[in-house]
Design an enzyme around this catalytic site. Structure first.
Site, PDB file in Angstrom:
ATOM      1  N   GLY A  14      19.541  -7.266  -0.766  1.00 37.56           N
ATOM      2  CA  GLY A  14      19.785  -6.589  -2.043  1.00 37.56           C
ATOM      3  C   GLY A  14      18.496  -6.071  -2.656  1.00 37.56           C
ATOM      4  O   GLY A  14      18.285  -6.141  -3.862  1.00 37.56           O
ATOM      5  N   SER A  41      19.702 -12.959  -1.322  1.00 38.42           N
ATOM      6  CA  SER A  41      19.252 -14.311  -1.635  1.00 38.42           C
ATOM      7  C   SER A  41      18.267 -14.284  -2.794  1.00 38.42           C
ATOM      8  O   SER A  41      17.190 -13.705  -2.676  1.00 38.42           O
ATOM      9  CB  SER A  41      18.595 -14.904  -0.392  1.00 38.42           C
ATOM     10  OG  SER A  41      17.771 -15.968  -0.755  1.00 38.42           O
ATOM     11  N   ILE A  44      14.896 -15.851  -1.852  1.00 42.68           N
ATOM     12  CA  ILE A  44      13.961 -15.045  -1.043  1.00 42.68           C
ATOM     13  C   ILE A  44      13.413 -13.873  -1.870  1.00 42.68           C
ATOM     14  O   ILE A  44      12.242 -13.553  -1.821  1.00 42.68           O
ATOM     15  CB  ILE A  44      14.649 -14.524   0.243  1.00 42.68           C
ATOM     16  CG1 ILE A  44      14.993 -15.709   1.148  1.00 42.68           C
ATOM     17  CG2 ILE A  44      13.766 -13.532   0.981  1.00 42.68           C
ATOM     18  CD1 ILE A  44      15.761 -15.346   2.403  1.00 42.68           C
ATOM     19  N   LYS A  80       7.318  13.237 -11.520  1.00 39.30           N
ATOM     20  CA  LYS A  80       6.215  13.358 -10.555  1.00 39.30           C
ATOM     21  C   LYS A  80       6.199  14.764  -9.958  1.00 39.30           C
ATOM     22  O   LYS A  80       7.208  15.219  -9.421  1.00 39.30           O
ATOM     23  CB  LYS A  80       6.425  12.311  -9.450  1.00 39.30           C
ATOM     24  CG  LYS A  80       5.477  12.438  -8.288  1.00 39.30           C
ATOM     25  CD  LYS A  80       5.667  11.335  -7.260  1.00 39.30           C
ATOM     26  CE  LYS A  80       4.861  11.628  -6.011  1.00 39.30           C
ATOM     27  NZ  LYS A  80       5.090  10.654  -4.938  1.00 39.30           N
ATOM     28  N   LEU A 335      12.876  -1.531   4.919  1.00 42.79           N
ATOM     29  CA  LEU A 335      11.762  -2.191   5.612  1.00 42.79           C
ATOM     30  C   LEU A 335      12.212  -2.812   6.930  1.00 42.79           C
ATOM     31  O   LEU A 335      11.407  -2.999   7.837  1.00 42.79           O
ATOM     32  CB  LEU A 335      11.152  -3.256   4.688  1.00 42.79           C
ATOM     33  CG  LEU A 335      10.615  -2.694   3.357  1.00 42.79           C
ATOM     34  CD1 LEU A 335      10.198  -3.829   2.428  1.00 42.79           C
ATOM     35  CD2 LEU A 335       9.450  -1.750   3.591  1.00 42.79           C
ATOM     36  N   THR A 346       7.329   7.901   1.182  1.00 41.23           N
ATOM     37  CA  THR A 346       8.434   8.322   2.049  1.00 41.23           C
ATOM     38  C   THR A 346       9.479   7.238   2.339  1.00 41.23           C
ATOM     39  O   THR A 346      10.531   7.541   2.903  1.00 41.23           O
ATOM     40  CB  THR A 346       7.875   8.826   3.400  1.00 41.23           C
ATOM     41  OG1 THR A 346       6.846   7.946   3.835  1.00 41.23           O
ATOM     42  CG2 THR A 346       7.316  10.212   3.265  1.00 41.23           C
TER      43      THR A 346
HETATM   44  P1  FAD Z   1      13.312  -5.935   0.374  1.00 41.50           P
HETATM   45  O1  FAD Z   1      12.967  -5.444  -0.975  1.00 41.50           O
HETATM   46  O2  FAD Z   1      12.364  -6.894   1.037  1.00 41.50           O
HETATM   47  O3  FAD Z   1      14.732  -6.616   0.286  1.00 41.50           O
HETATM   48  C1  FAD Z   1      15.190  -7.511   1.276  1.00 41.50           C
HETATM   49  C2  FAD Z   1      16.468  -8.171   0.811  1.00 41.50           C
HETATM   50  O4  FAD Z   1      16.984  -8.985   1.864  1.00 41.50           O
HETATM   51  C3  FAD Z   1      16.298  -9.084  -0.390  1.00 41.50           C
HETATM   52  O5  FAD Z   1      17.397  -8.951  -1.259  1.00 41.50           O
HETATM   53  C4  FAD Z   1      16.307 -10.473   0.236  1.00 41.50           C
HETATM   54  O6  FAD Z   1      16.744 -11.455  -0.666  1.00 41.50           O
HETATM   55  C5  FAD Z   1      17.325 -10.250   1.351  1.00 41.50           C
HETATM   56  N1  FAD Z   1      17.221 -11.234   2.420  1.00 41.50           N
HETATM   57  C6  FAD Z   1      16.218 -11.430   3.306  1.00 41.50           C
HETATM   58  N2  FAD Z   1      16.485 -12.485   4.105  1.00 41.50           N
HETATM   59  C7  FAD Z   1      17.693 -12.960   3.703  1.00 41.50           C
HETATM   60  C8  FAD Z   1      18.506 -14.065   4.107  1.00 41.50           C
HETATM   61  N3  FAD Z   1      18.131 -14.910   5.075  1.00 41.50           N
HETATM   62  N4  FAD Z   1      19.677 -14.254   3.478  1.00 41.50           N
HETATM   63  C9  FAD Z   1      20.088 -13.423   2.480  1.00 41.50           C
HETATM   64  N5  FAD Z   1      19.359 -12.391   2.050  1.00 41.50           N
HETATM   65  C10 FAD Z   1      18.171 -12.161   2.639  1.00 41.50           C
HETATM   66  N6  FAD Z   1       8.596   3.261  -0.967  1.00 41.50           N
HETATM   67  C11 FAD Z   1       8.592   4.421  -1.601  1.00 41.50           C
HETATM   68  O7  FAD Z   1       9.484   5.239  -1.378  1.00 41.50           O
HETATM   69  N7  FAD Z   1       7.632   4.712  -2.521  1.00 41.50           N
HETATM   70  C12 FAD Z   1       6.611   3.886  -2.768  1.00 41.50           C
HETATM   71  O8  FAD Z   1       5.787   4.163  -3.622  1.00 41.50           O
HETATM   72  C13 FAD Z   1       6.541   2.677  -2.038  1.00 41.50           C
HETATM   73  N8  FAD Z   1       5.528   1.807  -2.220  1.00 41.50           N
HETATM   74  C14 FAD Z   1       5.483   0.681  -1.447  1.00 41.50           C
HETATM   75  C15 FAD Z   1       4.368  -0.159  -1.516  1.00 41.50           C
HETATM   76  C16 FAD Z   1       4.270  -1.274  -0.678  1.00 41.50           C
HETATM   77  C17 FAD Z   1       3.055  -2.134  -0.705  1.00 41.50           C
HETATM   78  C18 FAD Z   1       5.338  -1.603   0.172  1.00 41.50           C
HETATM   79  C19 FAD Z   1       5.279  -2.829   1.036  1.00 41.50           C
HETATM   80  C20 FAD Z   1       6.449  -0.794   0.220  1.00 41.50           C
HETATM   81  C21 FAD Z   1       6.506   0.371  -0.559  1.00 41.50           C
HETATM   82  N9  FAD Z   1       7.574   1.221  -0.469  1.00 41.50           N
HETATM   83  C22 FAD Z   1       7.585   2.390  -1.144  1.00 41.50           C
HETATM   84  C23 FAD Z   1       8.701   0.862   0.352  1.00 41.50           C
HETATM   85  C24 FAD Z   1       9.796   0.279  -0.522  1.00 41.50           C
HETATM   86  O9  FAD Z   1       9.301  -0.790  -1.256  1.00 41.50           O
HETATM   87  C25 FAD Z   1      10.910  -0.206   0.345  1.00 41.50           C
HETATM   88  O10 FAD Z   1      11.310   0.825   1.194  1.00 41.50           O
HETATM   89  C26 FAD Z   1      12.070  -0.571  -0.483  1.00 41.50           C
HETATM   90  O11 FAD Z   1      11.699  -1.461  -1.471  1.00 41.50           O
HETATM   91  C27 FAD Z   1      13.139  -1.156   0.355  1.00 41.50           C
HETATM   92  O12 FAD Z   1      12.910  -2.500   0.587  1.00 41.50           O
HETATM   93  P2  FAD Z   1      14.057  -3.261   1.299  1.00 41.50           P
HETATM   94  O13 FAD Z   1      15.249  -3.234   0.425  1.00 41.50           O
HETATM   95  O14 FAD Z   1      14.166  -2.750   2.662  1.00 41.50           O
HETATM   96  O15 FAD Z   1      13.498  -4.755   1.442  1.00 41.50           O
END
Ligand code: FAD
Length: 508
Positions: A14, A41, A44, A80, A335, A346
């Site tokens: 989420g 979670s 997490i 932006k 990610l 991006t």
């Molecule tokens: P996360 O935010 O890590 O979410 C993962 C989810 O999975 C969480 O809800 C967690 O609780 C859940 N989860 C994990 N394991 C379990 C489990 N065992 N059981 C249940 N749930 C679980 N993107 C841009 O477009 N512009 C930006 O300026 C930009 N800046 C960034 C800067 C940094 C340093 C980083 C690292 C990333 C950046 N990004 C940026 C990328 C952006 O942050 C991510 O693409 C975006 O936040 C998506 O993250 P996510 O949802 O994939 O992962």
């Protein structure tokens, strides 16, 4: 005909990716097509960064039918117009990679070919003078496009900065209101079908089992389903994009919010600065081989506009992509699908683009392998072309003041990027590779901004006498300058259209 359609989708995670997928699927599939469940979670948590976007996000907002002003208000957002790069080509250099148009095309040839000739001969100003977004960014001005005929004010390209945590909450409310079931819980096991390797179910810490036909892995860097369970494999790009850590900290807002992101290169990485309505987001992306965590944090803290509002948060990553983004009945987004540093904002776009591809190739329960292959082909293409664009920022440089920059300047680069650089260097030509994300204008601004100079120019430019080109360039410059004068200050535009609720000092 048996009903072969997907009946249950389980989104794992989420963060921004999970809630973007949930919101889009709820909107497109509606309530009665299939059940959509999202598990996340609280223990997490999420990455919680990712605050800058590119203009394509407007398509996503439109798909959801969002009211843009409400979206900005609820996420403490700002507008932006592009990104300012400081100290990249050389220490002391700055340039803007602006969204939108550069100049105005003449005689069916792109403007920049004329400009390149005149610039090389010392008879044109810097590219910013002919680029509405760059000039407006420098002057701190913003407005959305208006109906204004041929005026550049008719097509101002813009994106947003926003608070990533608030964005995920905003999308969560949207998705849950439209029937997505949210389940809080930690997944402790992923069960694969022993016959075909498809995911059957996931098991939660409290013992509950969640089954689905289609699984969307949005679990973050670890790739709980796509990698930990399915062992899909990862292409590591650290040799081209060697930064592997980031430290992030929000700070007090000082002065008006600028309508652009700033990226400042340091000795072993670079620092982002993202202005929001209530605070400024900052982070230092760095390469742990050349700088320690403590030094990286201290560089970041020394270069903030205002007082830090939280303790620095460290993140580790490996740049690269999954070998397959869609494997059997699992699609990885965000990610979990791969990571390229946020140099050109991006990642959120790649989530959106993954969702769009999934919708256009949406499977039945027989999961046609040709559709899966097509999805992967398109996603690999998109990742690879963005990768080249990012590497260009590192390898086109004269910086030789640190081991990090010496490595980047002299590293071997992908052949596809080398070709682009060579073509530009020869005669200023830039070819957009099929429908790669960044167009010729983006490549021009970055290659020129990083200090690469074209040796020749497009021969057809000589069909216009030099005086005529000079006259037209000056006309365009004046129109741009007048248009920017007409635009209100960015802060004023926000105050009049989409001011967020005031926050207590120090809160996120
Ligand atoms: P996360 O935010 O890590 O979410 C993962 C989810 O999975 C969480 O809800 C967690 O609780 C859940 N989860 C994990 N394991 C379990 C489990 N065992 N059981 C249940 N749930 C679980 N993107 C841009 O477009 N512009 C930006 O300026 C930009 N800046 C960034 C800067 C940094 C340093 C980083 C690292 C990333 C950046 N990004 C940026 C990328 C952006 O942050 C991510 O693409 C975006 O936040 C998506 O993250 P996510 O949802 O994939 O992962």
């Amino acid at each position: 005909m048996p009903d072969n359609r997907i009946q249950k989708v389980l989104i794992v995670g989420g963060g921004t990716a999970g809630w973007m997928a949930a919101a889009a699927m709820a909107k497109v599939l509606k309530n009665d097509y299939c059940e959509i469940q999202l598990v996340e979670s609280d223990s997490i948590g999420t990455v919680g960064v990712g605050e800058a976007t590119i203009p394509q996000i407007q398509l996503f907002n439109r798909l959801l039918g969002l009211d843009e002003n409400e979206f900005i208000r609820k996420t403490q957002g700002t507008f932006k117009l592009g990104i300012e790069f400081v100290n990249w080509g050389r220490l002391g250099d700055r340039y803007i990679h602006a969204f939108g148009e550069v100049g105005k095309d003449m005689e069916a040839i792109q403007f920049y070919h004329y400009w390149l000739k005149m610039y090389a001969e010392g008879e044109a100003r810097d590219i910013d003078a002919y680029t509405l977004n760059s000039l407006a960014a420098k002057e701190g001005r913003f407005m959305r496009p208006v109906e204004a005929g041929n005026s550049p004010l008719s097509n101002i390209a813009y994106a947003f900065h926003f608070d990533a945590t608030l964005y995920a909450m905003f999308l969560r409310d949207f998705a849950v209101e439209r029937g997505v079931h949210r389940r809080e819980g930690k997944i402790t096991d992923v069960r694969l079908n022993p016959d075909n390797g498809f995911i059957d179910s996931v098991q939660l810490e409290d013992g509950e089992t969640l089954e689905a036909d289609l699984f969307i892995d949005c679990s973050g860097f670890r790739g709980l389903l796509i990698e930990e369970a399915m062992k899909t494999g990862y292409d590591d790009w650290s040799h081209w994009l060697p930064c592997d850590r980031a430290v992030a900290v929000p700070c007090e807002k000082v002065g008006p919010a600028t309508p652009y992101t700033r990226s400042t290169a340091h000795s072993a990485g670079w620092q982002w600065r993202i202005p929001l309505q209530h605070r400024t987001g900052n982070g230092h992306v760095y390469c742990s081989q050349y700088i320690s965590d403590d030094e990286a944090a201290s560089t970041l803290l020394k270069n903030l506009d205002g007082e830090p509002l939280a303790d620095p948060k460290f993140l580790k990553f490996t740049t690269g992509k999954r070998k397959k983004f869609w494997n059997k009945n699992c699609v990885a987004l965000g990610l979990a699908s791969g990571f390229m540093e946020p140099l050109e904002s991006t990642s959120i776009h790649l989530v959106q683009s993954g969702i769009a591809k999934l919708m256009s190739l949406f499977p039945n329960r027989d999961f046609d392998q040709e559709d899966i292959d097509e999805y992967n082909r398109q996603a690999h293409f998109e990742f690879d072309r963005i990768r080249d664009f990012l590497i260009a920022h590192y390898c086109i440089t004269e910086r030789d003041d640190s081991d990090f920059w010496n490595y980047c300047r002299t590293m071997s680069i992908p052949e596809s990027l080398q070709r682009k650089i060579d073509q530009y260097r020869k005669n200023g030509r830039i070819f957009r590779d099929s429908d790669e994300l960044f167009n010729d204008l983006s490549w021009l601004e970055v290659m020129h901004g990083q200090g690469l100079r074209a040796k020749g120019y497009h021969p057809i430019v000589d069909t216009l006498p030099k005086e005529e080109i000079a006259r037209r360039l000056e006309g365009i410059r004046q129109v741009i300058a007048k248009s920017v004068e007409y635009m209100p200050p960015h802060e004023q535009y926000i105050a009049e259209n989409c001011p967020a609720e005031k926050k207590e000092m120090g809160s996120r």
